[in-house]
Each structure stands twice: as structure tokens, then as C-alpha cells.
Design a protein around this motif. Structure first.
Motif, PDB file in Angstrom:
ATOM      1  N   THR A 187     -22.685 -26.016  27.046  1.00 10.37           N
ATOM      2  CA  THR A 187     -23.303 -26.698  28.191  1.00 10.37           C
ATOM      3  C   THR A 187     -22.506 -27.948  28.552  1.00 10.37           C
ATOM      4  O   THR A 187     -22.019 -28.658  27.673  1.00 10.37           O
ATOM      5  CB  THR A 187     -24.751 -27.096  27.843  1.00 10.37           C
ATOM      6  N   HIS A 188     -22.394 -28.202  29.835  1.00  9.27           N
ATOM      7  CA  HIS A 188     -21.664 -29.397  30.285  1.00  9.27           C
ATOM      8  C   HIS A 188     -22.370 -30.650  29.782  1.00  9.27           C
ATOM      9  O   HIS A 188     -23.590 -30.773  29.864  1.00  9.27           O
ATOM     10  CB  HIS A 188     -21.586 -29.416  31.813  1.00  9.27           C
ATOM     11  N   LYS A 206     -26.288 -31.340  30.597  1.00  8.72           N
ATOM     12  CA  LYS A 206     -26.750 -30.852  31.890  1.00  8.72           C
ATOM     13  C   LYS A 206     -27.943 -29.921  31.668  1.00  8.72           C
ATOM     14  O   LYS A 206     -27.914 -29.048  30.807  1.00  8.72           O
ATOM     15  CB  LYS A 206     -25.620 -30.101  32.604  1.00  8.72           C
ATOM     16  N   PHE A 207     -28.986 -30.137  32.450  1.00  6.21           N
ATOM     17  CA  PHE A 207     -30.194 -29.324  32.290  1.00  6.21           C
ATOM     18  C   PHE A 207     -29.918 -27.892  32.733  1.00  6.21           C
ATOM     19  O   PHE A 207     -29.342 -27.648  33.788  1.00  6.21           O
ATOM     20  CB  PHE A 207     -31.342 -29.899  33.110  1.00  6.21           C
TER      21      PHE A 207
END
Length: 211
Positions: A187-188, A206-207
Motif C-alpha cells: 500500500t502507498h 493510503k486508505f
């Protein structure tokens, strides 16, 4: 011994001259020549991201187990020391409640605790007046013995302080391992705060909506 070494050198020279320059063997890709010396390259362990996560999880479990054991030792030592001040903080407070200002002005802590004024400041081993009248004085009274007991008590406080610091250090280690484990996620993420000796690095991920 001299002739033996000379024969060995000649044999190696002949072997080098007879060697095919186009010859290949797999050990060549794991070796390199550095300052005229052949060095075998260390092969890197090949692990999958799932395996790394599992290893991180095992590391966290081990550190957490040691931290919990240390915390239990701290609580046991605190109970032996009657939960006295061990971290240099302000001592425990005893709060009394009254209904009127007159009761506050007339309040006498020694009378309220039913003890003599000389024992008011003690938070442990504070007998009442009735106990003092009923029982004879017990314990050490010799100055040398009292000094020895005071030193033993100080040593216990020092040990308690060391255990508290060790437990805090293991908590930080567990946090850092957990952070490294979370970084394996693709994930970013953006680093918000750098890692320090007293805490792990902080990242903002990041969600992503879970399906």
C-alpha cells in the motif's frame, strides 16, 4: 619440505597453463577476485513476503513474551516495596474529603489516621496508637543494621528502575518490528516521523477499501 613446495607450485602452474579459457563451471558466478584473492560471494536467502511477515510475527511474539515476563517481575517487586516511588515521580497522594471549611481547618492527619505524628509521613508500616500500646517494638534498632537495611532497600529500588527501563526498551523494539512488518504491505505510504531510539517511525498509509 622445500622441494615438496616447489613441486606443488610447478603442478599448479602446469594446471593453469593446461586450463581451457572457455571452460565454465557454476562456482564462477559465486566467486570474485578482490586484491588478487578469490572470495566466495555469500548467497542471499530467498524468502517470499509472506514468509518475512511470518518471521516478523514470530519476532514480535517473542519480544512481547519477554516484555510481559518483565512486567510481571516489576509488579512483584513493586508489591514487595509497597508501591513506593520508583521512577523519580511525585509520591502517592492520599486525598481526604470534607463537607465544611471548619472541618478542613480543624483537621489533624495524625488523629484521623490514629497514629503518632512521627509516623504520618510513612506510607508503609504505619501502626496505630492502639497497636503501639499493645505490642512491643520489633525489628532492627541498631544503627549499623538499619544502615544495612537502607542499602538493601536502595538496591531494590535500583533493580526496579532497571527492570522498568528494560520493559520500556522491549516495548519500543516490539513497535519497531511491527512497523517493519507493516512496511511489507504494498500500500502507498508516506513517512510522517523518523525513527528514534525511543520510538518507531510513523507512516501514513493510503486508505484502501476492503472487499
Amino acid at each position: 619440505d622445500y622441494h615438496k613446495k616447489q613441486n606443488a607450485l610447478r603442478a599448479l602452474q602446469k594446471k593453469a597453463l593446461d586450463k581451457n579459457p572457455d571452460e565454465f563451471y557454476f562456482k564462477m558466478i559465486h566467486a570474485e577476485l578482490k586484491d588478487g584473492v578469490h572470495i566466495i560471494k555469500q548467497q542471499k536467502d530467498e524468502v517470499t513476503p509472506e514468509q518475512v511477515k511470518l518471521m516478523r510475527t514470530q519476532d514480535i511474539k517473542y519480544v512481547e513474551m519477554k516484555r510481559v515476563a518483565e512486567a510481571k517481575k516489576i509488579e512483584r517487586l513493586k508489591s514487595e516495596l509497597h508501591l513506593l516511588d520508583a521512577e523519580g515521580k511525585s509520591p502517592n497522594k492520599h486525598v481526604f474529603f470534607f463537607d465544611t471549611k471548619k472541618e478542613v481547618q480543624e483537621f489533624d492527619i495524625a488523629t484521623h489516621l490514629d497514629t503518632v505524628p512521627e509516623l504520618v509521613s510513612r506510607v508503609y508500616n504505619r501502626p496505630t496508637i492502639a497497636t503501639l500500646q499493645r505490642e512491643t517494638l520489633r525489628g532492627a534498632t541498631d544503627p549499623a543494621h538499619l544502615k544495612k537495611l537502607a542499602q538493601q532497600r536502595k538496591n531494590q529500588y535500583d533493580l526496579l528502575k532497571q527492570r522498568i527501563e528494560r520493559e520500556k526498551a522491549m516495548f519500543v523494539v516490539a513497535q519497531k518490528i511491527q512497523t517493519r512488518k507493516d512496511l511489507l504491505d504494498k500500500t502507498h505510504k508516506v513517512k510522517v516521523k523518523k525513527e528514534t531510539t525511543s520510538g518507531p517511525a510513523i507512516y501514513k498509509f493510503k486508505f484502501q477499501r476492503k472487499r
